[in-house]
Design a protein around this motif. Structure first.
Motif, PDB file in Angstrom:
ATOM      1  N   ILE A 132     -12.733  23.251 -66.725  1.00 33.10           N
ATOM      2  CA  ILE A 132     -14.215  23.692 -66.135  1.00 33.10           C
ATOM      3  C   ILE A 132     -14.893  25.172 -66.393  1.00 33.10           C
ATOM      4  O   ILE A 132     -14.324  25.810 -66.903  1.00 33.10           O
ATOM      5  N   ASP A 133     -16.349  24.542 -66.659  1.00 28.83           N
ATOM      6  CA  ASP A 133     -16.806  25.838 -67.156  1.00 28.83           C
ATOM      7  C   ASP A 133     -17.866  26.280 -65.852  1.00 28.83           C
ATOM      8  O   ASP A 133     -18.327  25.558 -64.970  1.00 28.83           O
ATOM      9  N   SER A 134     -18.657  27.386 -65.945  1.00 32.31           N
ATOM     10  CA  SER A 134     -19.420  28.053 -64.946  1.00 32.31           C
ATOM     11  C   SER A 134     -21.444  27.660 -66.189  1.00 32.31           C
ATOM     12  O   SER A 134     -21.303  28.158 -66.976  1.00 32.31           O
ATOM     13  N   PRO A 135     -22.158  27.654 -65.730  1.00 33.15           N
ATOM     14  CA  PRO A 135     -22.803  27.390 -64.449  1.00 33.15           C
ATOM     15  C   PRO A 135     -22.539  25.857 -63.860  1.00 33.15           C
ATOM     16  O   PRO A 135     -22.801  25.523 -62.853  1.00 33.15           O
ATOM     17  N   GLU A 136     -22.202  25.594 -64.751  1.00 34.08           N
ATOM     18  CA  GLU A 136     -22.398  23.606 -64.604  1.00 34.08           C
ATOM     19  C   GLU A 136     -21.507  23.298 -63.486  1.00 34.08           C
ATOM     20  O   GLU A 136     -21.752  22.108 -62.596  1.00 34.08           O
ATOM     21  N   LYS A 137     -20.435  23.173 -63.693  1.00 30.75           N
ATOM     22  CA  LYS A 137     -18.914  22.979 -62.922  1.00 30.75           C
ATOM     23  C   LYS A 137     -18.574  23.725 -62.023  1.00 30.75           C
ATOM     24  O   LYS A 137     -17.342  23.128 -60.985  1.00 30.75           O
ATOM     25  N   TRP A 138     -18.486  24.893 -61.819  1.00 32.81           N
ATOM     26  CA  TRP A 138     -17.973  26.162 -61.395  1.00 32.81           C
ATOM     27  C   TRP A 138     -19.199  26.726 -60.406  1.00 32.81           C
ATOM     28  O   TRP A 138     -19.896  26.970 -61.154  1.00 32.81           O
ATOM     29  N   ASN A 139     -19.055  27.010 -59.185  1.00 36.65           N
ATOM     30  CA  ASN A 139     -20.590  27.537 -58.468  1.00 36.65           C
ATOM     31  C   ASN A 139     -18.749  29.119 -57.646  1.00 36.65           C
ATOM     32  O   ASN A 139     -18.131  29.476 -57.357  1.00 36.65           O
ATOM     33  N   ARG A 140     -19.603  30.546 -59.284  1.00 34.68           N
ATOM     34  CA  ARG A 140     -18.859  30.998 -59.095  1.00 34.68           C
ATOM     35  C   ARG A 140     -19.171  31.678 -57.523  1.00 34.68           C
ATOM     36  O   ARG A 140     -18.635  32.622 -56.766  1.00 34.68           O
ATOM     37  N   ALA A 141     -20.454  32.082 -57.034  1.00 37.44           N
ATOM     38  CA  ALA A 141     -20.610  32.572 -55.407  1.00 37.44           C
ATOM     39  C   ALA A 141     -19.741  32.490 -54.520  1.00 37.44           C
ATOM     40  O   ALA A 141     -18.726  32.630 -54.261  1.00 37.44           O
ATOM     41  N   GLU A 142     -19.583  30.689 -55.269  1.00 39.65           N
ATOM     42  CA  GLU A 142     -18.625  30.476 -53.658  1.00 39.65           C
ATOM     43  C   GLU A 142     -16.965  30.275 -53.838  1.00 39.65           C
ATOM     44  O   GLU A 142     -16.521  29.512 -53.562  1.00 39.65           O
ATOM     45  N   GLU A 143     -16.769  30.044 -55.402  1.00 42.68           N
ATOM     46  CA  GLU A 143     -15.187  29.915 -55.688  1.00 42.68           C
ATOM     47  C   GLU A 143     -14.692  28.362 -55.232  1.00 42.68           C
ATOM     48  O   GLU A 143     -13.826  28.443 -55.421  1.00 42.68           O
ATOM     49  N   ARG A 144     -15.494  27.719 -55.906  1.00 44.64           N
ATOM     50  CA  ARG A 144     -15.171  26.097 -55.999  1.00 44.64           C
ATOM     51  C   ARG A 144     -15.819  25.725 -56.913  1.00 44.64           C
ATOM     52  O   ARG A 144     -17.222  25.406 -56.777  1.00 44.64           O
ATOM     53  N   PHE A 145     -15.601  24.255 -56.940  1.00 46.29           N
ATOM     54  CA  PHE A 145     -16.247  23.033 -57.537  1.00 46.29           C
ATOM     55  C   PHE A 145     -17.658  22.660 -57.252  1.00 46.29           C
ATOM     56  O   PHE A 145     -17.930  23.020 -56.008  1.00 46.29           O
ATOM     57  N   ILE A 146     -18.495  22.655 -58.187  1.00 49.69           N
ATOM     58  CA  ILE A 146     -19.783  21.420 -57.839  1.00 49.69           C
ATOM     59  C   ILE A 146     -19.129  19.671 -57.833  1.00 49.69           C
ATOM     60  O   ILE A 146     -18.894  19.588 -58.773  1.00 49.69           O
ATOM     61  N   ASP A 147     -19.307  19.576 -57.087  1.00 53.91           N
ATOM     62  CA  ASP A 147     -18.549  17.884 -57.390  1.00 53.91           C
ATOM     63  C   ASP A 147     -18.289  17.758 -57.915  1.00 53.91           C
ATOM     64  O   ASP A 147     -18.085  16.472 -58.704  1.00 53.91           O
ATOM     65  N   GLU A 148     -20.359  17.225 -57.564  1.00 50.15           N
ATOM     66  CA  GLU A 148     -20.961  15.965 -58.347  1.00 50.15           C
ATOM     67  C   GLU A 148     -20.891  16.675 -59.528  1.00 50.15           C
ATOM     68  O   GLU A 148     -21.150  15.789 -60.911  1.00 50.15           O
ATOM     69  N   ARG A 149     -20.543  17.325 -60.717  1.00 50.94           N
ATOM     70  CA  ARG A 149     -20.339  17.896 -61.714  1.00 50.94           C
ATOM     71  C   ARG A 149     -19.272  17.950 -62.209  1.00 50.94           C
ATOM     72  O   ARG A 149     -19.765  17.561 -63.559  1.00 50.94           O
ATOM     73  N   VAL A 150     -18.398  18.180 -61.438  1.00 54.94           N
ATOM     74  CA  VAL A 150     -17.510  18.093 -62.211  1.00 54.94           C
ATOM     75  C   VAL A 150     -16.447  16.832 -63.680  1.00 54.94           C
ATOM     76  O   VAL A 150     -16.261  16.445 -64.366  1.00 54.94           O
ATOM     77  N   PHE A 151     -16.832  15.394 -63.110  1.00 54.56           N
ATOM     78  CA  PHE A 151     -16.429  14.580 -63.282  1.00 54.56           C
ATOM     79  C   PHE A 151     -17.999  13.407 -63.232  1.00 54.56           C
ATOM     80  O   PHE A 151     -18.352  13.507 -62.494  1.00 54.56           O
ATOM     81  N   LEU A 152     -18.523  13.205 -64.258  1.00 51.23           N
ATOM     82  CA  LEU A 152     -20.200  12.849 -64.028  1.00 51.23           C
ATOM     83  C   LEU A 152     -19.607  10.657 -65.099  1.00 51.23           C
ATOM     84  O   LEU A 152     -20.613  10.354 -64.285  1.00 51.23           O
ATOM     85  N   PHE A 153     -18.548  11.070 -65.766  1.00 47.55           N
ATOM     86  CA  PHE A 153     -18.408   9.575 -66.406  1.00 47.55           C
ATOM     87  C   PHE A 153     -20.159   8.386 -66.657  1.00 47.55           C
ATOM     88  O   PHE A 153     -20.796   7.591 -65.612  1.00 47.55           O
ATOM     89  N   LYS A 154     -20.990   9.461 -67.412  1.00 48.53           N
ATOM     90  CA  LYS A 154     -21.947   8.582 -67.632  1.00 48.53           C
ATOM     91  C   LYS A 154     -21.975   6.910 -68.390  1.00 48.53           C
ATOM     92  O   LYS A 154     -21.219   7.544 -68.654  1.00 48.53           O
TER      93      LYS A 154
END
Length: 141
Positions: free
Chosen positions: A5-27
């Motif tokens: 898990i990386d930020s800023p793409e997959k982790w919201n540091r301010a809210e300490e949570r996944f950015i759900d729609e960005r963790v798994f994209l399956f493009k």
């Protein structure tokens, strides 16, 4: 399996949570996501060391890329995902791309009915995300 898990793409540091729609994209076109297969990299310390090495590499071109930790799920639970359409998630060992023996893909497999693929993709993404619940946080030196 662990998903780094990386930020800023997959982790919201301010809210300490996944950015759900960005963790798994399956493009498209392959519908795959890279993961660390813990069978080949058993300890979380090794996963974190790999994530920190990745952070150092990424920061040569992206100053804001930060490894935040890894979320882990059981391979058997991933393989057990099945939908009413016969859709599933396959675990594919893929060390051939130069990332190491630990590299694997989660690949979406759709049943024979080809209707409503975008919604079915979303359903599978959500099922996978539910299995990777907690992030074991890590700060690289």
């Amino acid at each position: 399996m662990s998903k780094t898990i990386d930020s800023p793409e997959k982790w919201n540091r301010a809210e300490e949570r996944f950015i759900d729609e960005r963790v798994f994209l399956f493009k498209k076109p392959d519908y795959v996501e890279s993961v660390v297969w813990r069978k080949y990299m058993p300890s979380l310390a090794e996963v974190h060391a790999w994530g920190c090495a990745r952070q150092a590499e990424k920061r040569t071109t992206k100053q804001v890329w930060t490894y935040e930790g890894a979320a882990t799920a059981n391979v058997g639970d991933i393989r057990d995902i099945r939908t009413q359409h016969g859709d599933s998630v396959e675990v594919v060992h893929d060390p051939s791309d130069g990332q190491g023996d630990h590299h694997a893909h989660l690949q979406l497999r759709f049943g024979t009915d080809e209707q409503h693929i975008p919604q079915r993709r979303t359903d599978l993404k959500e099922a996978v995300l539910r299995l990777f619940t907690a992030v074991d946080r890590h700060s690289c030196p």
